[in-house]
Design a protein around this motif. Structure first.
Motif, PDB file in Angstrom:
ATOM      1  N   ALA A   1       0.838  -1.204   0.000  1.00  0.00           N
ATOM      2  CA  ALA A   1       0.000   0.000   0.000  1.00  0.00           C
ATOM      3  C   ALA A   1       0.872   1.252   0.000  1.00  0.00           C
ATOM      4  CB  ALA A   1      -0.924  -0.009   1.212  1.00  0.00           C
ATOM      5  N   ALA A   2       1.965   1.218   0.775  1.00  0.00           N
ATOM      6  CA  ALA A   2       2.882   2.354   0.781  1.00  0.00           C
ATOM      7  C   ALA A   2       3.575   2.483  -0.567  1.00  0.00           C
ATOM      8  CB  ALA A   2       3.915   2.182   1.896  1.00  0.00           C
ATOM      9  N   PHE A   3       3.904   1.340  -1.184  1.00  0.00           N
ATOM     10  CA  PHE A   3       4.529   1.377  -2.510  1.00  0.00           C
ATOM     11  C   PHE A   3       3.567   1.991  -3.526  1.00  0.00           C
ATOM     12  CE2 PHE A   3       5.950  -0.326  -6.583  1.00  0.00           C
ATOM     13  CZ  PHE A   3       7.323  -0.125  -6.506  1.00  0.00           C
ATOM     14  N   ALA A   4       2.283   1.667  -3.433  1.00  0.00           N
ATOM     15  CA  ALA A   4       1.299   2.248  -4.341  1.00  0.00           C
ATOM     16  C   ALA A   4       1.221   3.762  -4.163  1.00  0.00           C
ATOM     17  CB  ALA A   4      -0.072   1.617  -4.114  1.00  0.00           C
ATOM     18  N   ARG A   5       1.307   4.215  -2.918  1.00  0.00           N
ATOM     19  CA  ARG A   5       1.300   5.671  -2.686  1.00  0.00           C
ATOM     20  C   ARG A   5       2.545   6.310  -3.286  1.00  0.00           C
ATOM     21  NH1 ARG A   5      -0.767   3.788   2.290  1.00  0.00           N
ATOM     22  NH2 ARG A   5       1.269   3.977   3.322  1.00  0.00           N
ATOM     23  N   LEU A   6       3.668   5.596  -3.233  1.00  0.00           N
ATOM     24  CA  LEU A   6       4.897   6.121  -3.817  1.00  0.00           C
ATOM     25  C   LEU A   6       4.773   6.219  -5.334  1.00  0.00           C
ATOM     26  CD1 LEU A   6       7.880   6.955  -3.451  1.00  0.00           C
ATOM     27  CD2 LEU A   6       8.471   4.530  -3.627  1.00  0.00           C
ATOM     28  N   VAL A   7       4.206   5.196  -5.963  1.00  0.00           N
ATOM     29  CA  VAL A   7       3.971   5.246  -7.405  1.00  0.00           C
ATOM     30  C   VAL A   7       3.017   6.383  -7.728  1.00  0.00           C
ATOM     31  CG1 VAL A   7       3.020   3.985  -9.375  1.00  0.00           C
ATOM     32  CG2 VAL A   7       4.439   2.783  -7.694  1.00  0.00           C
TER      33      VAL A   7
ATOM     34  N   ALA B   1      -2.334   4.439  -8.453  1.00  0.00           N
ATOM     35  CA  ALA B   1      -1.832   3.078  -8.661  1.00  0.00           C
ATOM     36  C   ALA B   1      -2.546   2.115  -7.728  1.00  0.00           C
ATOM     37  CB  ALA B   1      -0.326   3.031  -8.411  1.00  0.00           C
ATOM     38  N   ARG B   2      -2.883   0.924  -8.239  1.00  0.00           N
ATOM     39  CA  ARG B   2      -3.646  -0.055  -7.474  1.00  0.00           C
ATOM     40  C   ARG B   2      -2.775  -1.235  -7.061  1.00  0.00           C
ATOM     41  NH1 ARG B   2      -8.348  -1.693 -11.339  1.00  0.00           N
ATOM     42  NH2 ARG B   2      -6.852  -1.101 -12.972  1.00  0.00           N
ATOM     43  N   VAL B   3      -2.954  -1.700  -5.836  1.00  0.00           N
ATOM     44  CA  VAL B   3      -2.286  -2.911  -5.376  1.00  0.00           C
ATOM     45  C   VAL B   3      -2.916  -4.105  -6.090  1.00  0.00           C
ATOM     46  CG1 VAL B   3      -1.861  -4.410  -3.393  1.00  0.00           C
ATOM     47  CG2 VAL B   3      -1.664  -1.921  -3.149  1.00  0.00           C
ATOM     48  N   LEU B   4      -2.081  -5.046  -6.526  1.00  0.00           N
ATOM     49  CA  LEU B   4      -2.545  -6.175  -7.326  1.00  0.00           C
ATOM     50  C   LEU B   4      -2.739  -7.428  -6.478  1.00  0.00           C
ATOM     51  CD1 LEU B   4      -0.143  -5.635 -10.331  1.00  0.00           C
ATOM     52  CD2 LEU B   4      -2.630  -5.376 -10.404  1.00  0.00           C
ATOM     53  N   ALA B   5      -3.699  -8.244  -6.890  1.00  0.00           N
ATOM     54  CA  ALA B   5      -3.951  -9.505  -6.195  1.00  0.00           C
ATOM     55  C   ALA B   5      -3.293 -10.689  -6.875  1.00  0.00           C
ATOM     56  CB  ALA B   5      -5.458  -9.753  -6.095  1.00  0.00           C
ATOM     57  N   GLY B   6      -2.844 -10.513  -8.114  1.00  0.00           N
ATOM     58  CA  GLY B   6      -2.233 -11.620  -8.840  1.00  0.00           C
ATOM     59  C   GLY B   6      -1.268 -11.122  -9.898  1.00  0.00           C
ATOM     60  N   PRO B   7      -0.578 -12.041 -10.581  1.00  0.00           N
ATOM     61  CA  PRO B   7       0.475 -11.684 -11.537  1.00  0.00           C
ATOM     62  C   PRO B   7      -0.058 -11.330 -12.918  1.00  0.00           C
ATOM     63  CG  PRO B   7       0.334 -14.055 -11.362  1.00  0.00           C
ATOM     64  CD  PRO B   7      -0.669 -13.506 -10.389  1.00  0.00           C
ATOM     65  N   CYS B   8      -0.923 -10.326 -12.990  1.00  0.00           N
ATOM     66  CA  CYS B   8      -1.515  -9.927 -14.258  1.00  0.00           C
ATOM     67  C   CYS B   8      -2.234  -8.595 -14.059  1.00  0.00           C
ATOM     68  CB  CYS B   8      -2.498 -10.986 -14.773  1.00  0.00           C
ATOM     69  SG  CYS B   8      -3.625 -11.641 -13.510  1.00  0.00           S
ATOM     70  N   TYR B   9      -2.537  -7.940 -15.182  1.00  0.00           N
ATOM     71  CA  TYR B   9      -3.293  -6.692 -15.129  1.00  0.00           C
ATOM     72  C   TYR B   9      -4.784  -7.028 -15.027  1.00  0.00           C
ATOM     73  CZ  TYR B   9      -4.893  -1.988 -16.206  1.00  0.00           C
ATOM     74  OH  TYR B   9      -5.498  -0.764 -16.139  1.00  0.00           O
ATOM     75  N   PRO B  10      -5.536  -6.348 -14.161  1.00  0.00           N
ATOM     76  CA  PRO B  10      -6.919  -6.781 -13.870  1.00  0.00           C
ATOM     77  C   PRO B  10      -7.840  -6.941 -15.064  1.00  0.00           C
ATOM     78  CG  PRO B  10      -6.185  -5.215 -12.217  1.00  0.00           C
ATOM     79  CD  PRO B  10      -5.099  -5.257 -13.265  1.00  0.00           C
ATOM     80  N   THR B  11      -7.665  -6.154 -16.147  1.00  0.00           N
ATOM     81  CA  THR B  11      -8.588  -6.289 -17.280  1.00  0.00           C
ATOM     82  C   THR B  11      -8.221  -7.435 -18.207  1.00  0.00           C
ATOM     83  OG1 THR B  11      -7.393  -4.803 -18.794  1.00  0.00           O
ATOM     84  CG2 THR B  11      -8.981  -3.798 -17.263  1.00  0.00           C
TER      85      THR B  11
ATOM     86  N   GLU C   1       1.001   0.308 -12.852  1.00  0.00           N
ATOM     87  CA  GLU C   1       1.878   1.456 -13.071  1.00  0.00           C
ATOM     88  C   GLU C   1       1.071   2.639 -13.591  1.00  0.00           C
ATOM     89  OE1 GLU C   1       5.593   2.468 -15.973  1.00  0.00           O
ATOM     90  OE2 GLU C   1       5.905   1.012 -14.384  1.00  0.00           O
ATOM     91  N   VAL C   2       1.382   3.784 -13.082  1.00  0.00           N
ATOM     92  CA  VAL C   2       0.772   5.026 -13.561  1.00  0.00           C
ATOM     93  C   VAL C   2       1.849   5.795 -14.312  1.00  0.00           C
ATOM     94  CG1 VAL C   2      -0.344   7.185 -12.906  1.00  0.00           C
ATOM     95  CG2 VAL C   2      -0.883   5.073 -11.669  1.00  0.00           C
TER      96      VAL C   2
END
Length: 506
Positions: free
Chosen positions: A305-311, A315-325, A478-479
């Motif tokens: 979550a802190a890494f997402a704020r840094l990005v 930017a969204r935290v991911l639940a798996g090894p892929c882009y959600p769409t 990534e943004v």
């Protein structure tokens, strides 16, 4: 592409040496030259011999595929082919567009399609074989029709044909050879390669372009110049030596917006950030990450979550090894990833590392991002030394299996299907640090059936096992940060391919 990897690159362009003088950014509108800058040079301008995002971007401007994916709607549209149909579950028939010429005047024909596909399948050095291992071959039906045969059912075929199969000129490439083509490539696209030397690439508008879905470019010249370092692009934009940049430290946006002549924006892309560990023990028998408890400790140690704020930029935290769409990105049933440093230290002690251990972290991402990851790891006793690279040497090192840990990103060649990410990292290839036969079988199954539900089941099971084995930590989306002259009318797209043939001066 690893790092298809952007990569943390940026665009701009002609250096003062090339222009002959130092001029303000506005002067480039009058010169009809868009200057952009990149942090990494292409190892080979031949699209099939590099796996960098810049290679994909250049290919979209210099070459065309049989079909084109609309960047706004993701619909497949005609390009070098005007019509297509599936004549069977493993054959695709295409009607070729008449009257198209390559940039040297040679006429486009079925021979060029067959030559390109044979080149991809059989020529040594193809950078990302998994992009094409579903193709069995191609044959001529007649002068205006070709048939592509698939090795297996492959539902994402049209996506791949639209994005990663630019058509090459047979006669010209055979005449000049690989080296000649890398220096003076020819395509059918809206821009020609006018000048290519290490560190600088100049594209000129192809005024004879047939148009089609890409239209006719409004800007006459594009110049990309390598400018290493994370801050150089911003300084070049502020100094008037560049017109467009991207993938820079978002903390510099305020500096840019202070100049009335510049603007900046942020937009989420299909690229994802990840932390990979050598679960397969490729770096040696003493690799700590071969122990599942150590990998689980890393999962618990990272404050995503802190890494997402840094990005930043949403930017969204991911639940798996892929882009959600992406089709098949089913993360239902995957274990929750909880930030818990206390548990991380406990797991390390159980694995025999009560005092932690020393390791290295290879990356090409922004130093601020690797510092955040190293800080989280250090807090639980994993002392990681950062090895900072640019994308190309990083990729070559990674494919040799030299990295205990990698902090990187992947853009899936902008293909909205998990077949563009899971086979690359989890199917036993050179970038696979997991080497799990069960995952490999599930990934293969997901790409070998047409039924959408069967594909989802197979890919979902693969994703659950990857996450249950704590093999590969997805971080965030990534943004992408863009900045450019207000004289430029530029629109970013979610697939992270800047299309300068759609841009224009205001």
């Amino acid at each position: 592409m690893r790092t298809c990897a952007v990569l943390v690159w940026m665009f701009f362009a002609v250096s003062a040496a090339m222009l002959g003088t130092t001029v303000p950014a506005r002067a480039q509108k009058s010169a009809d030259t868009l200057r952009a800058t990149v942090r990494d040079r292409l190892p080979d301008i031949d699209f099939y011999h590099n796996n960098l995002r810049l290679g994909l971007i250049v290919a979209q401007h210099v070459w065309d595929g049989l079909i084109y994916r609309d960047p706004a709607t993701f619909q497949i549209r005609p390009a070098l082919a005007t019509e297509w149909r599936a004549s069977s579950p493993t054959t695709l028939d295409f009607t070729l567009r008449p009257g198209v010429h390559f940039q040297n005047g040679d006429e486009f024909s079925a021979d060029d399609v067959l030559y390109t596909i044979n080149h991809v399948l059989h020529e040594h050095g193809t950078a990302v074989p998994s992009n094409y291992d579903w193709i069995a071959g191609a044959e001529r039906i007649d002068d205006q029709h070709v048939r592509i045969t698939l090795r297996r059912v492959f539902p994402a075929a049209l996506e791949y044909l639209a994005l990663v199969l630019p058509i090459y000129p047979r006669a010209y490439r055979e005449r000049v050879g690989l080296a000649g083509f890398a220096t003076h490539p020819i395509g059918t696209g809206p821009y020609t390669v006018a000048h290519a030397v290490p560190g600088t690439l100049t594209l000129e508008r192809n005024d004879a372009y047939f148009g089609g879905a890409k239209g006719h470019p409004a800007i006459r010249r594009l110049v990309f110049t390598e400018l290493p370092g994370p801050s150089g692009a911003v300084e070049a934009l502020l100094d008037g030596r560049a017109d467009w940049i991207w993938q820079f430290d978002p903390g510099r946006v305020e500096d840019i917006l202070r100049k009335p002549s510049l603007t900046a924006l942020r937009a989420e892309s299909m690229r994802i950030e990840y932390l990979a560990m050598d679960a397969a023990g490729r770096t040696g028998p003493g690799d700590p990450f071969h122990d599942r408890r150590v990998r689980e400790a890393v999962f618990a140690a990272i404050d995503r979550a802190a890494f997402a704020r840094l990005v930043g930029g949403g930017a969204r935290v991911l639940a798996g090894p892929c882009y959600p769409t992406q089709f098949g990105c089913d993360t239902a049933g995957t274990p929750a990833i909880t930030y818990d440093p206390v548990r991380a230290r406990k797991l390390l002690a159980e694995a025999g590392y009560p005092d932690g251990f020393d390791t290295t972290l290879s990356t090409y991402l922004l130093p601020a991002w690797s510092r955040a990851i190293v800080g989280d790891l250090g807090a639980v006793g994993i002392r990681a030394r950062v090895l900072q690279f640019t994308p190309d040497p990083f990729t070559r090192r990674s494919r040799r299996g030299l990295d205990p840990m990698e902090l990187a990103n992947w853009g899936s060649y902008s293909i909205n299907d998990v077949s563009a990410i899971l086979p690359y990292f989890f199917a036993g290839g050179p970038s696979d640090y997991v080497r799990d036969p069960k995952v490999e079988a599930l990934v293969e199954r997901g790409g070998a059936v047409t039924d959408p539900d069967e594909r989802r089941v197979a890919y979902g099971a693969a994703i659950r096992r990857i996450m249950e084995q704590f093999s590969w930590l997805p971080l965030t989306t990534e943004v992408t940060t863009y900045a450019f002259s207000r004289d430029l009318d530029f629109t970013p797209f979610p697939d992270e391919i800047p299309r300068f043939y759609l841009a224009r001066w205001r």
